[in-house]
Design a protein around this motif. Structure first.
Motif, mmCIF file in Angstrom:
data_model
loop_
_atom_site.group_PDB
_atom_site.id
_atom_site.type_symbol
_atom_site.label_atom_id
_atom_site.label_comp_id
_atom_site.label_asym_id
_atom_site.label_seq_id
_atom_site.Cartn_x
_atom_site.Cartn_y
_atom_site.Cartn_z
ATOM 1 N N LEU A 172 25.354 43.100 40.001
ATOM 2 C CA LEU A 172 26.328 42.114 39.534
ATOM 3 C C LEU A 172 25.853 41.460 38.247
ATOM 4 O O LEU A 172 26.607 40.778 37.564
ATOM 5 N N LEU A 173 24.563 41.644 37.910
ATOM 6 C CA LEU A 173 24.014 40.951 36.745
ATOM 7 C C LEU A 173 24.146 41.767 35.463
ATOM 8 O O LEU A 173 23.894 41.269 34.391
ATOM 9 N N ARG A 174 24.490 43.056 35.566
ATOM 10 C CA ARG A 174 24.538 43.874 34.364
ATOM 11 C C ARG A 174 25.723 44.817 34.415
ATOM 12 O O ARG A 174 26.145 45.246 35.469
ATOM 13 N N SER A 175 26.251 45.147 33.240
ATOM 14 C CA SER A 175 27.538 45.827 33.261
ATOM 15 C C SER A 175 27.447 47.338 33.129
ATOM 16 O O SER A 175 28.463 47.999 33.083
ATOM 17 N N ASP A 176 26.249 47.925 33.072
ATOM 18 C CA ASP A 176 26.182 49.376 32.879
ATOM 19 C C ASP A 176 25.859 50.125 34.170
ATOM 20 O O ASP A 176 25.427 51.255 34.135
ATOM 21 N N THR A 177 26.030 49.472 35.308
ATOM 22 C CA THR A 177 25.645 50.098 36.564
ATOM 23 C C THR A 177 26.821 50.101 37.525
ATOM 24 O O THR A 177 27.859 49.509 37.253
ATOM 25 N N SER A 178 26.628 50.739 38.662
ATOM 26 C CA SER A 178 27.680 50.752 39.669
ATOM 27 C C SER A 178 27.497 49.576 40.619
ATOM 28 O O SER A 178 26.400 49.305 41.085
ATOM 29 N N ILE A 179 28.578 48.838 40.862
ATOM 30 C CA ILE A 179 28.503 47.699 41.787
ATOM 31 C C ILE A 179 28.398 48.212 43.215
ATOM 32 O O ILE A 179 27.860 47.554 44.096
ATOM 33 N N GLY A 180 28.918 49.425 43.426
ATOM 34 C CA GLY A 180 28.954 49.974 44.774
ATOM 35 C C GLY A 180 30.205 50.807 44.911
ATOM 36 O O GLY A 180 30.916 51.066 43.937
ATOM 37 N N ASN A 181 30.458 51.212 46.122
ATOM 38 C CA ASN A 181 31.578 52.085 46.421
ATOM 39 C C ASN A 181 32.788 51.205 46.757
ATOM 40 O O ASN A 181 32.960 50.775 47.891
ATOM 41 N N ILE A 182 33.611 50.941 45.755
ATOM 42 C CA ILE A 182 34.699 49.975 45.944
ATOM 43 C C ILE A 182 35.906 50.653 46.593
ATOM 44 O O ILE A 182 36.292 51.760 46.211
ATOM 45 N N ALA A 183 36.505 49.988 47.567
ATOM 46 C CA ALA A 183 37.646 50.567 48.290
ATOM 47 C C ALA A 183 38.791 50.898 47.325
ATOM 48 O O ALA A 183 39.080 50.135 46.412
ATOM 49 N N GLU A 184 39.425 52.043 47.538
ATOM 50 C CA GLU A 184 40.632 52.383 46.783
ATOM 51 C C GLU A 184 41.709 51.362 47.127
ATOM 52 O O GLU A 184 41.703 50.787 48.216
ATOM 53 N N GLU A 185 42.652 51.200 46.217
ATOM 54 C CA GLU A 185 43.713 50.223 46.469
ATOM 55 C C GLU A 185 44.515 50.589 47.720
ATOM 56 O O GLU A 185 44.986 49.727 48.445
#
Ligand SMILES: *[C@@H]1O[C@H](CO)[C@@H](O)[C@H](O)[C@H]1NC(C)=O
Ligand SMILES: *[C@@H]1O[C@H](CO)[C@@H](O)[C@H](O)[C@H]1NC(C)=O
Ligand SMILES: *[C@@H]1O[C@H](CO)[C@@H](O)[C@H](O)[C@H]1NC(C)=O
Ligand SMILES: *[C@@H]1O[C@H](CO)[C@@H](O)[C@H](O)[C@H]1NC(C)=O
Ligand SMILES: *[C@@H]1O[C@H](CO)[C@@H](O)[C@H](O)[C@H]1NC(C)=O
Ligand SMILES: [Ca+2]
Ligand SMILES: [Ca+2]
Length: 944
Positions: A172-185
């Protein structure tokens, strides 16, 4: 879409402080406590590391940590007020996110707005780092507060905790990485709760596949934007949770839908806040990080001079040089050493630049290089210079302005008043006049030549001094040195104000002030001509101003219109009976660690109940609120707060409700319609009643209220070269008409705005200020924008003071890299007889901004850095240390503040580590391995 119970709780706390949301075990934690705990703990770690590096002792403060205790542990007891103020400011900015952006899901990680929420945090971190680099700490604190809110909400509003994570999500602190596996809409994430039981409402496949989701939120009944199958935030306010799937997942409090996970969420929020603070610390360095938190060496005061450098000022400049030398020579290395030095020269038409330094020698050189010349006509740009100083000095500073001329830029008066009120800065005007006769003039011009400044011109300076609680000292050039040395000597110590009043026109009046047992160096300052008085001590002894033999006044001096008295120290209630028909000001000050801080706050109009700090004048004639904090004692309580007329004797007494952490919410029935000061009475509890202290303090600044309301809302980060809009709204509770709008910014950036707005009675009107920072503005520059609205007739003005950070678009998200070139260790059995040596190359990659700084995070050997000739992108580091100190950790930072650490050791290490080592050199006694670690150990939490 919306906000947090974490937030709701903290607001309730401010709102109904008596409900007992303390730090008692078993109570839920709110944003306030989460933020404060992380700041206190991180600050302790920084101070401990600095003590280690400097070889001084460090004693941990008692638990639970307090601002007071931590400041003492940091060997900076005098900073406790600034530290407390910094924490309070950051917390209020954090709370504001709920009040201002309640329905913006991105600020609360609601509605699966992970990318948007992370963008706010990551961009904000870059802004904080850039601000710190330019030493714009106020701007850094503002952005920090704003980004801590979403960061903390993530742990309450997402299913991070439910996924079994035990560490914060560093991505969450940097913008060049993956936050995680985000649910599809389209992906369903929740089922309805089992009645009140929501413990198992997140779908199993979401948990098993480690998919990130967060709750939806809506406050309008029967209207839901929640897609099919998505989780809700939950709770009584959230209308989406009444629609299938019913119930929610937030962990804001113990009573929330997922309240059983509240403690885990709150602890992760504390850990995440600490991690963010650590990242900022790494980029800034330890001392600047502490400065951002208000902790400085020495007196914690700034020595701040604003100086007219036009031709007639050479004597005054000589005085400033000698006074600066004498303060620096006598105070450097002591507790009274100024923590910061500021100089703003002004001339005509030029003024500035502002020079800020913590280095006394640098300041001395800057002052010594001043010379007097130019200026053209009689008037000079004094208020422009003062405006720069007011926007650059820390809050609660004291400024000395030297001039012998009227202001050319009188139109800035209301802006300067706004900045004085908002920053609670004391401004002293040292106005000199010359008695030299210009030989080219005729004899009868002698009177005229005595002064370049007429009484009516001086009135502008007197008004500003009075508003700020400062002095307008009017002396001849030959009297100036004495006056200056009197007022500057005490300004760098912990001065508190007991009484501040003015009478204009002058009249006889009686004033009282209370002196307590903590007070030393008790002084009275009077300005005015032909003023006499009688002083009466708490024991009833009295002394007239004409009586030079009494025992109450130990010394007294008069220079020009300025009289100063040193009083005998006697605890209790004093009285001073003033007699004069001329205008006068009266000020009683002394030194004491006990003081207070306060902000005007206003109940939120939005969906959340809570109080927001005002950036404007409070409203006239209606109920008002203040948030008051006591500093200098952990046991002090407020017993009474009053708003006291500056020019009269009426006072309005408020009701003080204790909050946690030494804060008090004060409610007054009515904000006065005339200029007033804030007076606080309180008590510290000693072990027995005899050691408790009853004290009274007053704000030096006087305040005005207004029937005009002005609000403005915008981002706080501005990109150079791109026009930036600040929409604002003006409302009046008085008569309508044509309102004059004035906007000023301290950087002279190009800006457009309406010059008037027409308001109907009781209605509002909107406008927009457009501000453009030139393309070459350095990242981290801050700009203070003042928008003023003046009612027809000019009798009533309100303003809003806003601060923005300028940040260039950043493309470098990569950390600098360390590469070991060589390592030599010939360590003998007796480690103290031998040394080891390391050589490392540090680079920032082809796309990087370059290496900015390499420092030692761990290891007490000797480090040297050099640049490779012809290639500025490579920094060479050599390190040598005793074989008894086998580890070293380098902290490497690039120019935009990406931070990493590199660890090297000559220790015999575990087989696993050896297999990773990049090189093993021969070494007789120690097995050797070199392990280079990218230090973000916490990064991989298994959900990428
Ligand atoms: C304070 O920080 C230290 C070091 O980072 C950590 O081990 C400790 O758990 C923290 N304490 C609290 C109360 O957060
Ligand atoms: C606000 O309006 C009231 C009533 O009209 C008036 O008495 C008061 O002076 C006004 N306040 C200011 C600051 O102008
Ligand atoms: C307007 O001012 C009057 C008195 O000056 C006060 O009674 C009233 O509550 C104010 N209204 C608002 C909306 O502030
Ligand atoms: C308000 O004042 C401005 C400038 O003083 C003027 O240009 C404008 O026409 C006025 N508007 C109204 C509605 O009176
Ligand atoms: C001013 O703007 C606000 C929101 O930006 C809006 O709600 C309000 O209606 C506007 N007022 C006027 C008079 O245009
Ligand atoms: Ca001039
Ligand atoms: Ca980089």
């Amino acid at each position: 879409m919306m906000s947090s119970g974490l937030a709701v709780l903290c607001l309730l706390l401010l709102h109904t402080g008596a409900q007992g949301f303390g730090i008692l075990p078993g109570n839920s934690l709110n944003h306030l406590e989460i933020t404060e705990k992380a700041i206190l703990n991180t600050t302790v770690q920084v101070c401990r590391a600095l003590a280690q590096a400097e070889g001084t002792d460090f004693t941990f403060p008692a638990q639970p940590f307090t601002a007071e205790g931590v400041a003492v542990a940091c060997n900076a007891a005098k900073s406790s007020k600034n530290f407390r103020q910094a924490i309070l400011f950051i917390m209020l900015r954090n709370i504001r996110v709920d009040l201002r952006y309640a329905l913006n899901a991105s600020f609360h990680f609601d509605e699966e707005m992970f990318v948007q929420g992370r963008k706010i945090i990551a961009e904000g971190i870059l802004a904080v780092k850039a601000s710190n680099k330019q030493e714009n700490f106020e701007a850094a604190r503002q952005t920090l507060g704003e980004i801590l809110h979403p960061l903390q909400d993530f742990y309450s509003h997402s299913n991070w905790v439910e996924l079994g994570n035990k560490a914060p999500n560093s991505n969450l602190l940097r913008s060049d990485t993956s936050i995680g596996n985000i649910a599809e809409e389209s992906r369903a994430t929740c089922r309805s709760c089992d009645g009140q039981d929501c413990r198992n409402n997140i779908l199993e496949d979401i948990i098993n596949e480690r998919i990130l989701t967060s709750g939806y939120f809506g406050v309008v009944p029967f209207v839901s934007t929640k897609p099919k199958g998505k989780c809700s935030h939950g709770g009584a306010v959230d209308q989406t949770s009444t629609i299938e799937p019913k119930g929610g997942i937030n962990k804001d409090t113990f009573d929330s839908s997922h309240g059983h996970l509240h403690t885990d969420a709150a602890n992760l929020a504390i850990a995440a806040t600490s991690e963010l603070l650590e990242d900022i610390r790494g980029a800034a360095g330890d001392r600047p990080f502490l400065q951002m938190m208000g902790i400085t060496k020495g007196s914690s005061k700034a020595l701040c001079f604003v100086i007219d450098t036009t031709a007639s000022m050479s004597d005054d400049i000589a005085t400033v040089k000698s006074v600066t030398s004498s303060i620096i020579d006598s105070e450097v290395g002591t507790d009274n050493e100024p923590s910061l030095y500021i100089l703003v020269p002004f001339n005509d038409p030029d003024f500035g630049p502002q020079i800020r330094t913590t280095d006394a020698e640098v300041f001395k050189n800057v002052i010594n290089s001043l010379s007097a010349s130019g200026g053209g006509d009689q008037e000079e740009m004094s208020l422009s210079g003062l405006q720069l100083a007011l926007t650059g000095a820390p809050p609660n500073s004291e400024i000395f302005l030297f001039t012998d001329a009227p202001a050319k830029d009188k139109h800035l008066k209301s802006t300067v008043v706004a900045l004085i009120e908002r920053t609670q800065t004391v401004v002293n005007f040292m106005i000199s006049s010359t008695t030299m006769v210009n030989r080219r003039r005729r004899r009868d011009d002698r009177q005229l030549q005595q002064s370049r400044i007429s009484s009516s011109d001086a009135q502008l300076y007197r008004d500003l001094a009075q508003t700020s609680g400062g002095l307008a000292i009017e002396v001849t050039k030959s009297e100036l040195p004495e006056a200056v040395s009197i007022v500057t000597q005490s300004s760098v110590s912990s001065l508190v104000t007991f009484l501040q009043a003015a009478r204009n026109p002058g009249k006889a009046d009686n004033f009282s002030f209370r002196v307590d047992e903590t007070v030393t160096d008790l002084k009275v300052y009077i300005t005015g001509r032909s003023v006499t008085f009688t002083l009466i001590s708490p024991t009833g002894e009295s002394q007239q101003s004409t009586d030079t033999t009494g025992s109450l006044i130990t010394t007294s001096k008069t220079v020009g219109n300025f009289m100063t008295l040193q009083l005998k120290i006697q605890g209790g209630l004093w009285e001073i009976r003033m007699v004069s028909t001329n205008p006068y000001t009266l000020k009683v000050i002394g030194q004491s660690p006990i003081d207070f801080l306060f902000d005007f706050v206003e109940a939120s109009q939005g969906p959340f109940q809570g109080f927001d700090a005002l950036d404007t004048r409070p409203r006239t004639g209606v109920k008002g609120n203040l948030l008051v904090s006591l500093t200098g004692s952990d046991t002090a309580t407020v017993t009474e707060v009053a708003l006291v007329e500056l020019l009269g004797s009426e006072e309005i007494i408020g009701l003080a409700e204790p909050q946690e952490n030494g804060n008090f919410l004060v409610r007054v029935d009515r904000i006065p319609s005339v200029e007033f000061v804030v007076r606080v009475k309180g008590r510290t509890d000693g072990v027995n009643p005899r050691t408790s202290v009853v004290f009274q303090r007053q704000s030096p600044t006087s305040f005005r209220s207004s029937n005009v309301t002005i609000t403005a809302d915008s981002d706080s980060i501005l990109v150079p070269g791109t026009p930036f809009s600040v929409p604002f709204s003006v409302m009046t509770n008085g008569t309508g008409g044509n309102f004059t709008i004035r906007t000023t910014n301290n950087r002279l950036f190009e800006s457009t705005s309406p010059t008037s707005l027409f308001l109907e009675n009781g209605e509002s009107a909107n406008g927009t200020v457009t501000l453009s920072a030139p393309l070459n503005t350095p990242s981290g520059t801050d700009v203070t924008l003042t928008i003023e609205a003046e009612a027809p007739g000019g009798q009533d003005t309100n303003y809003v003071v806003l601060r923005f950070s300028i940040v260039n678009t950043v493309t470098d998200f990569t950390k600098p890299k360390c590469e070991q070139l060589s390592l030599q260790a010939n360590c003998s059995e007796n480690c103290s007889l031998s040394t080891w040596m390391l050589s490392v190359r540090v680079t920032d990659g082809d796309e990087g901004t370059g290496v900015d700084r390499v420092s030692l995070k761990q290891g007490n050997g000797t480090m040297n850095t050099s640049l490779v000739a012809g290639n500025e992108n490579i920094t060479l580091v050599t390190y040598s240390a005793s074989c008894c100190a086998p580890d070293v950790e380098l902290l490497v930072v690039d120019r935009v503040g990406n931070v990493d650490t590199c660890f090297f050791t000559i220790r015999e290490s575990s087989p696993a580590a050896i297999s990773f080592s990049t090189r093993v050199t021969q070494m007789p006694l120690f097995g050797l391995s070199i392990v280079v670690l990218g230090l973000h150990i916490l990064t991989d939490l298994g959900i990428q």
